[in-house]
Design a protein around this motif. Structure first.
Motif, mmCIF file in Angstrom:
data_model
loop_
_atom_site.group_PDB
_atom_site.id
_atom_site.type_symbol
_atom_site.label_atom_id
_atom_site.label_comp_id
_atom_site.label_asym_id
_atom_site.label_seq_id
_atom_site.Cartn_x
_atom_site.Cartn_y
_atom_site.Cartn_z
ATOM 1 N N TYR A 187 0.811 -1.209 0.000
ATOM 2 C CA TYR A 187 0.000 0.000 0.000
ATOM 3 C C TYR A 187 0.847 1.264 0.000
ATOM 4 O O TYR A 187 0.352 2.349 -0.260
ATOM 5 C CB TYR A 187 -0.940 0.022 1.208
ATOM 6 C CG TYR A 187 -2.126 -0.888 1.087
ATOM 7 C CD1 TYR A 187 -2.313 -1.682 -0.051
ATOM 8 C CD2 TYR A 187 -3.087 -0.962 2.098
ATOM 9 C CE1 TYR A 187 -3.411 -2.518 -0.163
ATOM 10 C CE2 TYR A 187 -4.182 -1.796 1.991
ATOM 11 C CZ TYR A 187 -4.343 -2.571 0.862
ATOM 12 O OH TYR A 187 -5.430 -3.389 0.758
ATOM 13 N N GLU A 205 -8.106 0.526 -1.902
ATOM 14 C CA GLU A 205 -8.596 -0.570 -1.051
ATOM 15 C C GLU A 205 -8.983 -0.077 0.340
ATOM 16 O O GLU A 205 -9.977 -0.506 0.907
ATOM 17 C CB GLU A 205 -7.527 -1.669 -0.937
ATOM 18 C CG GLU A 205 -7.422 -2.532 -2.176
ATOM 19 C CD GLU A 205 -8.766 -3.103 -2.612
ATOM 20 O OE1 GLU A 205 -9.482 -3.663 -1.753
ATOM 21 O OE2 GLU A 205 -9.118 -2.964 -3.802
ATOM 22 N N LYS A 243 -12.480 1.600 0.884
ATOM 23 C CA LYS A 243 -13.724 0.802 0.834
ATOM 24 C C LYS A 243 -14.362 0.546 2.205
ATOM 25 O O LYS A 243 -15.536 0.839 2.400
ATOM 26 C CB LYS A 243 -13.472 -0.517 0.091
ATOM 27 C CG LYS A 243 -13.341 -0.316 -1.407
ATOM 28 C CD LYS A 243 -13.045 -1.615 -2.116
ATOM 29 C CE LYS A 243 -12.704 -1.367 -3.594
ATOM 30 N NZ LYS A 243 -12.067 -2.528 -4.197
#
Ligand code: ZN
Ligand code: ZN
Length: 879
Positions: free
Chosen positions: A167, A366, A369
């Motif tokens: 990430y 991601e 979400k």
């Protein structure tokens, strides 16, 4: 019994009380399996400055909530701390050094950090002291700092976790660059403002000599970094030119014409220059067409173009020079003035430059979400609800987060580069051996992290995370976050996605959003306007409780409020009212023995006020649960001021002053019970004065702030008595109205007849005769079934199920009143004569200003009305 000082002196009381709380560890919370936790994380104030009105509001809201929950029996933790505020502090320290003639770079990184830590020590204790002043009951034993050891560990752990997951990545991206602060900025730190500018229309000659292509730009100096000209592939004007080369003016380079949707056929000439290194849109075009990225700016926004005459010039100086040169070459077509949006740095106001720099990013897709889901499932709620939309809007449009800053003050990025082979290692500590070449020389990345990277972890890093400490397990997730709407994106959003990613939990369930405190004209308080009001000055003048009350009652969740000095004065007057009423009660309590338990001979009035304060508890709780703190306080205030002081205390005075009254001790018991309950209900909002009164009254082992919150009791629920006293109150109010309208002085007492056939009403008045007489200025109260014996000219006051009669002669001395009215009548007649004379004078009506004439007409009309009233009253008196 101790006695309250004659006058309330907040300055003397507040510091003494606060010290007492501190010494008694009253703010401290511990893991306690026998109690339910309630946790609020204080938004950490920056160590850059001092408390302003926004902090005062924010902290008063939190303090009121935490005090209320603490009294309700929760293990209530209000976790305090300060934020290192990377760029804000670095700018301040740099400027301070500059004033001392010291250059930051000459001092070097380590020397600078030493200065920054000194700054932090000074300002942290200053801001903590200021928070003491407004009464904050935060657990100061647990004071944290976003760069302390624990937070640093949490930041590193988070960085490594995200890096391992893929990430966090390093990439060359176009970012916003501040040429003055020498750092990259996140989109949220850039303020867009409309500025006057120009479109410069410039000709680019085709390399094959077959003509030119005209482009328009607001930034001609970036021409040096052009690597293409783009036209729309559908544009018939240029279709045949795609693939040809142009000679880039002022350089010896040739660049291609490319076909790209980015070129808008309907805008300008339809052909645009492409500068991938200095424009975010062009950057994307460049990626699509594989164009080189040529950086033409140094970090201080001077031109970087080795070998060119513009090299080293400031960006705006270069612009002028280049436009002049283009003109001389005959390539400048025209200059069209325009307004355009320019990004500026929110801290220093400098126009930012889009630049390509190697930076660290957090991939957001991601992580966004579950943060979106949290609000959809209701696990996270905003008060008011509509701010959930703001939150969602940010998350749904989120871009990757640029987290590296070219600053010294902050968490240094835990990436190390091998000096022998260039290999990068991301690790908690500097590696000993290079995994690639076996080299042993490493250098840490120079950049630090965006300040919000650490404050995003605030709700759990302060409780010991990543360690599974007892505090973390007990107090996390927290209950409510209180903050302003201006940092929903900066902070709230980032805490939520970081919390979910690192701990698997939404870090708080409710977010109470408040607005700004504006000046009395509705303007934002700011340094440049000089309209800021220092909360400490307000406290010094009126006391912290008065400030708190002003901030709370003027406030509804989510809305901005205005600050009026007159409102602080009104709050101060309320404090005095509470003080004086308490003094009065305590003086009377001193004179009599008090029953231990509720007496059996409570009067209707006692039951009424007991029942009122009993239901007030429910109302306060209900409004606090809904975060309507202003309404809760308003209810407490009007109860104390109106029901308790103006009505009940006045009602019981005759009983207190009579030695024979058998219900005297019942009155005293009631006074004390209601006073104590009121003090408790008022405490979360006005902690100092309530603590001082309670302690003086009770001399307790446990201070008021640690006493139990009052609970509704069915034994004190007297709905019928409430209704009956309301009847008396209505009668008193109506009688007072009539007397006011007739100009009757309170000293003039009158016989008062209550005529009713209703048994209940009759009893009500009989029970309340004594205080009814006092409140209604009656010399005698006679209750009867009909009008027998009542003079015809008696004034009547109707209330439900009864009529009250007061003989006219009792209210008014007829001869004197006639005399007074005659005088008044003569006065109005004279005035009317004067006005009529003027208005009949043609010279006046034609020469005098129109508003003067109108004024005279209004006067005449008003005086005619007054004369009519006086005449009518005289006629009535002469009947
Ligand atoms: Zn700047
Ligand atoms: Zn190596």
């Amino acid at each position: 019994m101790k006695e309250l000082a004659k006058q309330y002196n907040p300055e003397e009381v507040e510091d003494r009380i606060y010290d007492m709380w501190l010494k008694g560890s009253c703010f401290h919370a511990e893991v306690n399996p026998n109690k339910k936790p309630f946790t609020i994380m204080m938004p950490p104030p920056n160590v850059t400055g001092q408390l302003h009105m926004g902090h005062a509001l924010d902290n008063t809201l939190q303090d009121s909530l935490i005090r209320w929950k603490r009294m309700q029996g929760y293990e209530a933790l209000w976790q305090p701390g300060c934020d290192h505020a990377a760029i804000a502090t670095e700018v301040k320290v740099t400027n301070k050094l500059k004033e001392q003639g010291i250059d930051k770079h000459a001092l070097g990184r380590e020397g600078f950090l030493k200065e920054a830590w000194k700054w932090k020590e000074e300002y942290e204790s200053r801001i903590v002291n200021q928070l003491h002043k407004i009464g904050s009951s935060a657990d100061w034993d647990r004071l944290r700092f976003t760069m302390d050891e624990g937070c640093t560990h949490a930041v590193q752990t988070t960085f490594l976790n995200l890096y391992k997951k893929g990430y966090i990545y390093k990439g060359s991206r176009i970012i916003n660059w501040c040429p003055v602060c020498h750092t990259s900025l996140s989109d949220a730190e850039v303020v867009h403002e409309e500025q006057d500018g120009n479109f410069w229309h410039i000709l680019y000659p085709l390399a094959d000599g077959s003509g030119t292509i005209e482009i328009a730009t607001t930034r001609p100096e970036t021409l040096l970094g052009d690597t293409a000209v783009a036209v729309n592939p559908e544009d018939p004007r240029y279709k045949d030119m795609i693939g040809k080369m142009v000679k880039l003016p002022l350089t010896d380079r040739e660049i291609p014409i490319v076909g790209d949707e980015h070129a808008d056929m309907t805008f300008g000439t339809g052909a645009v220059k492409i500068t991938p290194a200095h424009d975010p849109n062009d950057f994307e075009v460049g990626k699509r067409h594989n164009l080189p990225e040529i950086n033409i700016l140094n970090d201080d926004a001077t031109i970087h173009c080795p070998g060119s005459k513009y090299d080293g010039m400031d960006r705006y100086v270069a612009r002028k020079a280049m436009v002049q040169d283009l003109k001389e070459l005959g390539l400048l077509v025209k200059i069209v003035p325009t307004k355009h949006n320019v990004g500026t740095h929110d801290r220093c106001g400098t126009t930012v430059e889009p630049m390509i720099k190697p930076q660290w990013f957090v991939r957001m897709e991601e992580m966004a979400k579950p943060a979106i889901k949290a609000i959809e499932t209701g696990e996270l709620q905003f008060v008011p609800e509509n701010y959930g939309k703001t939150y969602l809007h940010w998350l749904e449009n989120i871009k990757d987060w640029c987290i590296s800053r070219q600053l010294w003050w902050g968490h240094r990025i835990p990436a190390y580069y091998c000096q022998d082979c260039g290999e990068m290692v991301v690790a908690a500590e500097m590696p000993k051996v290079c995994p690639k070449c076996g080299g042993t020389h490493f250098k840490q990345d120079e950049d630090t992290l965006d300040t919000w990277f650490s404050s995003a972890l605030w709700p759990f890093e302060t409780l010991g995370w990543p360690e599974e400490t007892p505090e973390y397990k007990y107090f996390y997730p927290t209950d409510v976050l209180v903050t302003g709407y201006d940092i929903i994106f900066f902070w709230v959003v980032r805490m939520v996605f970081s919390g979910i990613e690192q701990t698997g939990k939404v870090p708080f369930h409710k977010v109470l959003i408040h607005g700004l405190v504006r000046d009395d004209q509705g303007r934002k308080m700011s340094k440049s306007l000089g309209n800021g009001i220092d909360p400490l000055e307000v406290i010094k003048k009126y006391g912290a409780d008065a400030l708190r009350m002003t901030l709370l009652t003027g406030n509804a969740p989510g809305n901005d409020m205005r600050f009026y000095w007159s409102r602080v004065e009104a709050s101060r007057n309320f404090m005095n009212k509470v003080w004086n009423a308490s003094r009065f009660i305590m003086m009377n309590l001193d004179k009599a023995a008090l029953p231990e338990t509720m007496p059996s001979n409570l009067t209707m009035a006692d039951k009424w006020i007991l029942s009122k304060v009993n239901s007030l508890i429910v109302e306060v709780n209900r409004n606090m649960e809904a975060f309507d703190l202003g309404i809760a306080l308003d209810k407490v205030q009007s109860f104390i001021w109106e029901e308790f002081c103006d009505w009940y205390i006045e009602m019981v005075k005759p009983r207190l002053w009579s030695e024979e009254d058998e219900t005297k001790s019942a009155a005293l018991w009631t006074l004390k019970h209601v006073l104590i309950t009121s003090l408790k209900l008022l405490h979360p909002f006005c902690p100092f004065i309530t603590e001082e009164i309670f302690d003086t009254l009770e001399n307790p082992e446990t201070p008021l702030m640690r006493q139990a919150w009052p609970e509704f009791s069915t034994a004190l629920d007297f709905k019928e008595d409430e209704a009956e006293i309301e009847t008396i109150k209505e009668a008193v109010r109506s009688i007072r109205n009539v007397r006011t309208n007739m100009n009757v002085a309170p000293s003039r007492k009158a016989t008062t007849y209550v005529v009713t056939e209703n048994e209940r009403v009759r009893k009500t008045f009989e029970h309340s005769k004594v205080f009814f007489a006092t409140l209604a200025y009656a010399s005698d109260v006679i209750i009867q079934n009909d009008k027998t014996g009542i003079a015809d000219d008696a004034v009547t006051v109707a209330i439900p199920d009864a009529v009250i009669y007061i003989p006219f002669a009792d209210l008014v001395d007829i001869a004197k009143e006639k005399e007074r009215l005659e005088k008044e009548k003569q006065k109005w007649e004279a005035e009317i004569k004067r006005s009529t004379g003027m208005l009949n004078n043609e010279r006046f009506t034609s020469k005098a200003p129109a508003e003067k004439v109108q004024e005279e007409r209004d006067k005449l009309q008003r005086n005619t009305q007054l004369l009519q009233q006086v005449t009518e009253r005289l006629a009535a008196l002469s009947k």
